[in-house]
Design an enzyme around this catalytic site. Structure first.
Site, PDB file in Angstrom:
ATOM      1  N   THR A  52       5.298  -4.146  73.237  1.00  0.00           N
ATOM      2  CA  THR A  52       5.638  -5.422  72.599  1.00  0.00           C
ATOM      3  C   THR A  52       4.380  -6.063  72.035  1.00  0.00           C
ATOM      4  O   THR A  52       3.347  -6.089  72.699  1.00  0.00           O
ATOM      5  CB  THR A  52       6.268  -6.381  73.628  1.00  0.00           C
ATOM      6  OG1 THR A  52       7.389  -5.741  74.214  1.00  0.00           O
ATOM      7  CG2 THR A  52       6.705  -7.686  72.973  1.00  0.00           C
ATOM      8  N   GLY A  70      15.972  -7.299  75.177  1.00  0.00           N
ATOM      9  CA  GLY A  70      14.964  -7.850  76.079  1.00  0.00           C
ATOM     10  C   GLY A  70      14.740  -9.338  75.881  1.00  0.00           C
ATOM     11  O   GLY A  70      15.562 -10.035  75.278  1.00  0.00           O
ATOM     12  N   ASP A  71      13.613  -9.798  76.374  1.00  0.00           N
ATOM     13  CA  ASP A  71      13.327 -11.237  76.327  1.00  0.00           C
ATOM     14  C   ASP A  71      12.779 -11.708  74.985  1.00  0.00           C
ATOM     15  O   ASP A  71      12.881 -12.892  74.664  1.00  0.00           O
ATOM     16  CB  ASP A  71      12.312 -11.592  77.423  1.00  0.00           C
ATOM     17  CG  ASP A  71      10.996 -10.841  77.228  1.00  0.00           C
ATOM     18  OD1 ASP A  71      11.035  -9.601  77.196  1.00  0.00           O
ATOM     19  OD2 ASP A  71       9.949 -11.494  77.098  1.00  0.00           O
ATOM     20  N   ARG A 114      20.915  -2.707  75.178  1.00  0.00           N
ATOM     21  CA  ARG A 114      20.056  -3.607  75.956  1.00  0.00           C
ATOM     22  C   ARG A 114      19.128  -4.437  75.045  1.00  0.00           C
ATOM     23  O   ARG A 114      18.478  -3.913  74.152  1.00  0.00           O
ATOM     24  CB  ARG A 114      19.223  -2.770  76.934  1.00  0.00           C
ATOM     25  CG  ARG A 114      18.302  -3.596  77.825  1.00  0.00           C
ATOM     26  CD  ARG A 114      16.900  -3.592  77.296  1.00  0.00           C
ATOM     27  NE  ARG A 114      15.982  -4.277  78.203  1.00  0.00           N
ATOM     28  CZ  ARG A 114      14.743  -4.629  77.894  1.00  0.00           C
ATOM     29  NH1 ARG A 114      14.260  -4.341  76.708  1.00  0.00           N
ATOM     30  NH2 ARG A 114      13.982  -5.256  78.758  1.00  0.00           N
ATOM     31  N   GLY A 146       6.500  -7.461  78.713  1.00  0.00           N
ATOM     32  CA  GLY A 146       6.713  -6.913  80.054  1.00  0.00           C
ATOM     33  C   GLY A 146       8.173  -6.589  80.300  1.00  0.00           C
ATOM     34  O   GLY A 146       8.927  -6.330  79.354  1.00  0.00           O
ATOM     35  N   GLY A 180      11.520  -7.352  80.454  1.00  0.00           N
ATOM     36  CA  GLY A 180      12.197  -8.488  79.836  1.00  0.00           C
ATOM     37  C   GLY A 180      13.193  -9.212  80.713  1.00  0.00           C
ATOM     38  O   GLY A 180      13.341 -10.440  80.620  1.00  0.00           O
TER      39      GLY A 180
END
Lengths: 134, 180
Positions: free
Chosen positions: A1, A31-32, A29, A53, A55
Site C-alpha cells: 500500500t 481493505g481499509d 475483499r 497494514g 486492513g
C-alpha cells in the site's frame, strides 16, 4: 500500500492512499484504504493520515479517524496520537502495519509495528529523507 | 514562502534482509525520493495539498516495486483488485474507489469521485465506467501484473492465507529479481 499526506502553503491538509490489497485475497475483499476514516483521513482541525497494514484491524478501529479524534478532542500531539493507536490499538485487534500522520503545523509521526516501513519526508526547504527501518 | 510538508509511505511489513532485498531497498528509496520530489514541485509552485498527494502517489502507483496499481499483489484468481482514496482536510470532501481492475491510476479516480460525483465510494465496474467517462486512462489487466507477483501468488495460492505485500522475504518479487 502506498500513500501520502501533505500540508500546503495555505495551511490545508490532505491525505491519499492506494493499494492492491492482500496477496491471494478472495470474495471481493476490500481493505481499509478506501474506507474514509479507516485507512485515509484528513481534517484541517486535526491531522491528515494514511495507513498501511492489515486492513481489517484498521477498519475495526477506524484507525485514521481515531488518530484525528485524539488530536482534536484530547489535545494529544500527532506523535502521541499516532503512536498510541498504531502500537496499542491496532495490535490489540491482531493487526500490524503503520501510518503516516501530519498536523497543520507540519509536525509529523510515522509509527509502525512491523520490521520496517518504506517512508519519506520532504520540507519546504527541499530537504528530504527516506527510511525503511529506523 | 509559507512552509509546507509532504510525507509518503510505500507499505509496511517484515522487510527482509539479504542481498536481493537490499537491492530492492535501494531502488525503493529512489522511487520514494522521486515521489517526494514530484509532490514537492507541486507544493512549491503553489499547488494544493490534494494535488501534491496525488502527484506523489502516482509515482508510487507507476512503480512495480510497490503494492499499488502497476505491481499490485494478485488475488486468488490471479488478477488485481485495487482500492484508493483521497480526502481534503479543508472541506472534508472525500472520494474513493474499490475493487477496480482497469484504471491505470486509481488515485486519480478517487479524486474524480471527490470532485465530480455525488457519492464518496464507488466500487467495481461502476467505478471503472465512471473513470472512463471522466477521461481517465483505462488499461488492460496485464499492465498491472508483473512476473514477480505471479510467482508470489503461486507460492501462497494453496495456503488459504493472505499476506501483506512486504512480508515473508522469499515471497516478494525482489527475491525473484523483479525489481522494476
Amino acid at each position: 500500500t502506498v500513500g501520502a499526506v501533505a500540508l500546503d502553503q495555505y495551511g490545508n491538509l490532505a491525505a491519499g492512499t492506494s493499494t492492491g490489497g492482500l496477496v491471494n485475497k478472495r470474495f471481493g475483499r476490500i481493505g481499509d484504504s478506501p474506507i474514509i476514516g479507516a485507512g485515509t483521513y484528513a481534517d484541517n482541525g486535526s491531522v491528515a493520515v494514511s495507513a498501511t497494514g492489515t486492513g481489517e484491524s484498521f477498519i475495526r478501529s477506524v484507525c485514521a479517524h481515531e488518530i484525528a479524534a485524539r488530536v482534536k478532542y484530547c489535545g494529544f500531539s500527532v506523535g502521541r496520537a499516532a503512536t498510541e493507536v498504531t502500537k496499542t490499538v491496532i495490535p490489540a485487534l491482531g493487526g500490524r502495519g503503520g501510518v503516516i500522520a501530519l498536523d497543520h503545523a507540519g509536525r509529523f509521526a510515522m509509527p509502525y509495528v512491523t520490521r520496517g516501513m518504506y517512508r519519506g519526508l520532504i520540507r519546504s526547504n527541499g530537504q528530504s529523507q527516506v527510511w525503511v527501518f529506523d | 514562502m509559507a512552509k509546507f510538508t509532504l510525507l509518503v509511505h510505500g507499505g509496511a511489513g517484515d522487510v527482509s534482509a539479504g542481498p536481493t532485498a537490499r537491492q530492492r531497498e535501494r531502488k525503493s528509496r529512489l522511487v520514494l525520493k522521486q515521489a517526494l520530489l514530484c509532490g514537492y514541485r507541486v507544493l512549491k509552485m503553489g499547488g494544493t495539498a490534494i494535488d501534491a498527494v496525488v502527484a506523489a502517489v502516482k509515482v508510487l502507483e507507476d512503480s512495480p516495486l510497490f503494492n499499488a496499481a502497476r505491481g499490485s499483489v494478485l488475488t486468488h484468481r490471479g488478477g488485481v483488485e485495487m482500492d484508493a482514496a483521497v480526502m481534503d482536510g479543508k472541506t472534508l470532501s472525500a472520494g474513493a474507489v474499490a475493487g477496480v481492475r482497469k484504471i491505470k491510476n486509481p488515485i486519480e479516480a478517487a479524486v474524480a469521485v471527490m470532485r465530480c460525483c455525488q457519492g464518496v465510494l464507488l466500487a467495481g465496474e461502476g467505478a471503472e465506467q465512471f473513470a472512463a467517462e471522466q477521461g481517465l486512462k483505462i488499461v488492460k489487466q496485464t499492465y498491472f501484473i508483473t512476473a514477480g507477483r505471479r510467482r508470489q501468488l503461486q507460492r501462497i495460492r494453496n495456503s488459504h492465507t493472505m499476506q501483506l505485500d512486504h512480508d515473508s522475504g522469499t515471497d516478494h518479487p525482489a527475491e525473484d529479481t523483479e525489481l522494476g
